[in-house]
Design a protein around this motif. Structure first.
Motif, PDB file in Angstrom:
ATOM      1  N   SER A  28       0.809  -1.215   0.000  1.00  0.00           N
ATOM      2  CA  SER A  28       0.000   0.000   0.000  1.00  0.00           C
ATOM      3  C   SER A  28       0.840   1.261   0.000  1.00  0.00           C
ATOM      4  O   SER A  28       0.379   2.328  -0.361  1.00  0.00           O
ATOM      5  CB  SER A  28      -0.953  -0.005   1.203  1.00  0.00           C
ATOM      6  OG  SER A  28      -0.214  -0.084   2.410  1.00  0.00           O
TER       7      SER A  28
ATOM      8  N   SER B  78     -18.978   5.210  -3.577  1.00  0.00           N
ATOM      9  CA  SER B  78     -18.117   6.154  -2.859  1.00  0.00           C
ATOM     10  C   SER B  78     -16.664   5.743  -3.048  1.00  0.00           C
ATOM     11  O   SER B  78     -16.343   4.554  -3.034  1.00  0.00           O
ATOM     12  CB  SER B  78     -18.457   6.174  -1.368  1.00  0.00           C
ATOM     13  OG  SER B  78     -17.534   6.984  -0.656  1.00  0.00           O
ATOM     14  N   LYS B  79     -15.769   6.716  -3.229  1.00  0.00           N
ATOM     15  CA  LYS B  79     -14.343   6.431  -3.390  1.00  0.00           C
ATOM     16  C   LYS B  79     -13.567   6.559  -2.085  1.00  0.00           C
ATOM     17  O   LYS B  79     -12.350   6.365  -2.069  1.00  0.00           O
ATOM     18  CB  LYS B  79     -13.729   7.360  -4.445  1.00  0.00           C
ATOM     19  CG  LYS B  79     -14.210   7.050  -5.857  1.00  0.00           C
ATOM     20  CD  LYS B  79     -13.396   7.789  -6.902  1.00  0.00           C
ATOM     21  CE  LYS B  79     -13.822   7.370  -8.308  1.00  0.00           C
ATOM     22  NZ  LYS B  79     -12.996   8.025  -9.359  1.00  0.00           N
ATOM     23  N   ASP B  80     -14.267   6.873  -1.003  1.00  0.00           N
ATOM     24  CA  ASP B  80     -13.587   6.971   0.294  1.00  0.00           C
ATOM     25  C   ASP B  80     -14.498   6.506   1.441  1.00  0.00           C
ATOM     26  O   ASP B  80     -14.368   6.973   2.566  1.00  0.00           O
ATOM     27  CB  ASP B  80     -13.103   8.398   0.551  1.00  0.00           C
ATOM     28  CG  ASP B  80     -14.240   9.423   0.532  1.00  0.00           C
ATOM     29  OD1 ASP B  80     -15.420   9.023   0.328  1.00  0.00           O
ATOM     30  OD2 ASP B  80     -13.959  10.622   0.722  1.00  0.00           O
TER      31      ASP B  80
ATOM     32  N   TRP C 261     -17.549   7.132   1.998  1.00  0.00           N
ATOM     33  CA  TRP C 261     -18.289   8.287   2.488  1.00  0.00           C
ATOM     34  C   TRP C 261     -17.509   9.062   3.556  1.00  0.00           C
ATOM     35  O   TRP C 261     -18.041   9.492   4.584  1.00  0.00           O
ATOM     36  CB  TRP C 261     -19.658   7.867   3.022  1.00  0.00           C
ATOM     37  CG  TRP C 261     -20.505   7.254   1.947  1.00  0.00           C
ATOM     38  CD1 TRP C 261     -21.230   7.915   0.983  1.00  0.00           C
ATOM     39  CD2 TRP C 261     -20.697   5.864   1.694  1.00  0.00           C
ATOM     40  NE1 TRP C 261     -21.851   7.017   0.154  1.00  0.00           N
ATOM     41  CE2 TRP C 261     -21.563   5.753   0.560  1.00  0.00           C
ATOM     42  CE3 TRP C 261     -20.241   4.696   2.312  1.00  0.00           C
ATOM     43  CZ2 TRP C 261     -21.964   4.532   0.050  1.00  0.00           C
ATOM     44  CZ3 TRP C 261     -20.644   3.475   1.799  1.00  0.00           C
ATOM     45  CH2 TRP C 261     -21.489   3.394   0.681  1.00  0.00           C
ATOM     46  N   GLY C 262     -16.202   9.239   3.272  1.00  0.00           N
ATOM     47  CA  GLY C 262     -15.345  10.020   4.150  1.00  0.00           C
ATOM     48  C   GLY C 262     -14.728   9.259   5.298  1.00  0.00           C
ATOM     49  O   GLY C 262     -13.937   9.823   6.061  1.00  0.00           O
TER      50      GLY C 262
ATOM     51  N   MET D 185     -12.776   6.314   5.076  1.00  0.00           N
ATOM     52  CA  MET D 185     -11.536   5.594   4.800  1.00  0.00           C
ATOM     53  C   MET D 185     -10.976   6.035   3.450  1.00  0.00           C
ATOM     54  O   MET D 185     -11.629   5.873   2.422  1.00  0.00           O
ATOM     55  CB  MET D 185     -11.784   4.086   4.808  1.00  0.00           C
ATOM     56  CG  MET D 185     -10.536   3.238   4.739  1.00  0.00           C
ATOM     57  SD  MET D 185     -10.928   1.456   4.811  1.00  0.00           S
ATOM     58  CE  MET D 185     -11.728   1.337   6.415  1.00  0.00           C
ATOM     59  N   ASP D 186      -9.767   6.568   3.461  1.00  0.00           N
ATOM     60  CA  ASP D 186      -9.140   7.037   2.228  1.00  0.00           C
ATOM     61  C   ASP D 186      -8.757   5.862   1.334  1.00  0.00           C
ATOM     62  O   ASP D 186      -8.419   4.776   1.810  1.00  0.00           O
ATOM     63  CB  ASP D 186      -7.885   7.867   2.537  1.00  0.00           C
ATOM     64  CG  ASP D 186      -8.216   9.185   3.227  1.00  0.00           C
ATOM     65  OD1 ASP D 186      -9.364   9.654   3.065  1.00  0.00           O
ATOM     66  OD2 ASP D 186      -7.340   9.729   3.929  1.00  0.00           O
ATOM     67  N   LYS D 187      -8.763   6.106   0.027  1.00  0.00           N
ATOM     68  CA  LYS D 187      -8.324   5.145  -0.992  1.00  0.00           C
ATOM     69  C   LYS D 187      -9.038   3.791  -0.900  1.00  0.00           C
ATOM     70  O   LYS D 187      -8.488   2.755  -1.252  1.00  0.00           O
ATOM     71  CB  LYS D 187      -6.806   4.940  -0.915  1.00  0.00           C
ATOM     72  CG  LYS D 187      -6.005   6.197  -1.233  1.00  0.00           C
ATOM     73  CD  LYS D 187      -4.514   5.915  -1.281  1.00  0.00           C
ATOM     74  CE  LYS D 187      -3.741   7.169  -1.665  1.00  0.00           C
ATOM     75  NZ  LYS D 187      -2.280   6.898  -1.746  1.00  0.00           N
ATOM     76  N   THR D 188     -10.272   3.813  -0.422  1.00  0.00           N
ATOM     77  CA  THR D 188     -11.079   2.603  -0.327  1.00  0.00           C
ATOM     78  C   THR D 188     -12.451   2.889  -0.932  1.00  0.00           C
ATOM     79  O   THR D 188     -13.172   3.758  -0.452  1.00  0.00           O
ATOM     80  CB  THR D 188     -11.232   2.139   1.132  1.00  0.00           C
ATOM     81  OG1 THR D 188      -9.942   1.910   1.695  1.00  0.00           O
ATOM     82  CG2 THR D 188     -12.042   0.860   1.211  1.00  0.00           C
ATOM     83  N   SER D 189     -12.770   2.172  -2.002  1.00  0.00           N
ATOM     84  CA  SER D 189     -14.008   2.419  -2.735  1.00  0.00           C
ATOM     85  C   SER D 189     -15.095   1.437  -2.334  1.00  0.00           C
ATOM     86  O   SER D 189     -14.814   0.285  -1.999  1.00  0.00           O
ATOM     87  CB  SER D 189     -13.767   2.291  -4.250  1.00  0.00           C
ATOM     88  OG  SER D 189     -12.720   3.141  -4.675  1.00  0.00           O
TER      89      SER D 189
ATOM     90  N   GLU E 188      -7.424   2.640  -3.899  1.00  0.00           N
ATOM     91  CA  GLU E 188      -7.980   3.486  -4.950  1.00  0.00           C
ATOM     92  C   GLU E 188      -6.865   4.261  -5.651  1.00  0.00           C
ATOM     93  O   GLU E 188      -6.002   4.858  -5.015  1.00  0.00           O
ATOM     94  CB  GLU E 188      -8.991   4.467  -4.343  1.00  0.00           C
ATOM     95  CG  GLU E 188      -9.474   5.549  -5.288  1.00  0.00           C
ATOM     96  CD  GLU E 188     -10.382   4.998  -6.370  1.00  0.00           C
ATOM     97  OE1 GLU E 188     -10.396   5.577  -7.473  1.00  0.00           O
ATOM     98  OE2 GLU E 188     -11.065   3.991  -6.114  1.00  0.00           O
TER      99      GLU E 188
END
Length: 217
Positions: A26, A81-83, A85-86, A88-92, A139
């Motif tokens: 990662s 959602s690409k995060d 919904w706020g 978790m970063d870089k997790t879709s 992501e």
């Protein structure tokens, strides 16, 4: 049954390695950005193994005692959602809508309920329609492991059970990974277990593992 257990273990191991590998790398810079809005259409095929055979039923005959077969299918992943919904970063989070055709080991048999019938190949098939959340990690990276924590399945069986019932309901759990090979084109590995309610009075749960090709849009 031994072969089925081995394939199940391999599928689970592959999914686990994919997730562990994704977390391990990662920190590596993304190879390339993902084209489009994150949606994807995919096409898949591979091995399917039933928990139990359907030998001895009225419409299947005594000789259809196999549990292994193959599947083909496809579906679409829609970006939600690409995060997360706020959270978790870089997790879709995507919503999967899928359609799959399964064909289990089918043999030449005579229907148990038909006297003097000519033996023919009885096709044991199942169509699975699913709607499931799919969580993709990393992501923006070319390599992306993913999991399906739980999803909804609707199954259509053929031949029907002794009670002429052919619809079943269930849930699925899965995992895998994919790699972006060129622009919007990806290849991946998919492993899932489908747990059914057995509303047809037959045991319909099964495991699957196989490759897929995806196209982002």
């Amino acid at each position: 049954m031994q072969v089925q257990r081995i394939v199940r273990s391999i599928g689970a191991w592959c999914a686990g390695v994919a997730i562990a590998g994704g977390l391990a790398v990662s920190g590596v810079s993304p190879v390339s950005a993902e084209d489009g809005a994150g949606n994807q259409v995919f096409f898949k095929a591979g091995y399917v193994g039933m928990n139990s055979n359907r030998a001895g039923e009225t419409f299947t005959g005594a000789g259809n005692d196999g549990t292994s077969g193959w599947y083909v299918g496809g579906g679409v992943d829609l970006m939600l959602s690409k995060d997360v919904w706020g959270a978790m970063d870089k997790t879709s989070v995507l919503g999967e809508i899928g359609l799959q055709f399964n064909r289990m080991a089918s043999k030449v048999t005579t229907n148990a309920g038909v006297s003097g019938a000519t033996p023919v190949t009885t096709q044991l098939t199942m169509v699975t329609i699913d709607v499931a959340p799919k969580i993709k990690f990393m992501e923006g990276s070319a390599f992306r492991p993913w999991v399906i924590p739980i999803g909804l399945d609707i199954h259509v069986m053929s031949p029907p059970s002794n009670q002429a019932q052919y619809l079943d309901l269930g849930v699925q759990f899965g995992g895998g990974f994919e790699y972006q090979v060129w622009k919007a084109f990806k290849v991946g590995l998919d492993a899932r277990y489908h747990l059914t309610a057995n509303l047809t009075n037959t045991t319909n749960s099964y495991f699957q593992v196989g490759p897929y090709v995806g196209i982002s849009f």
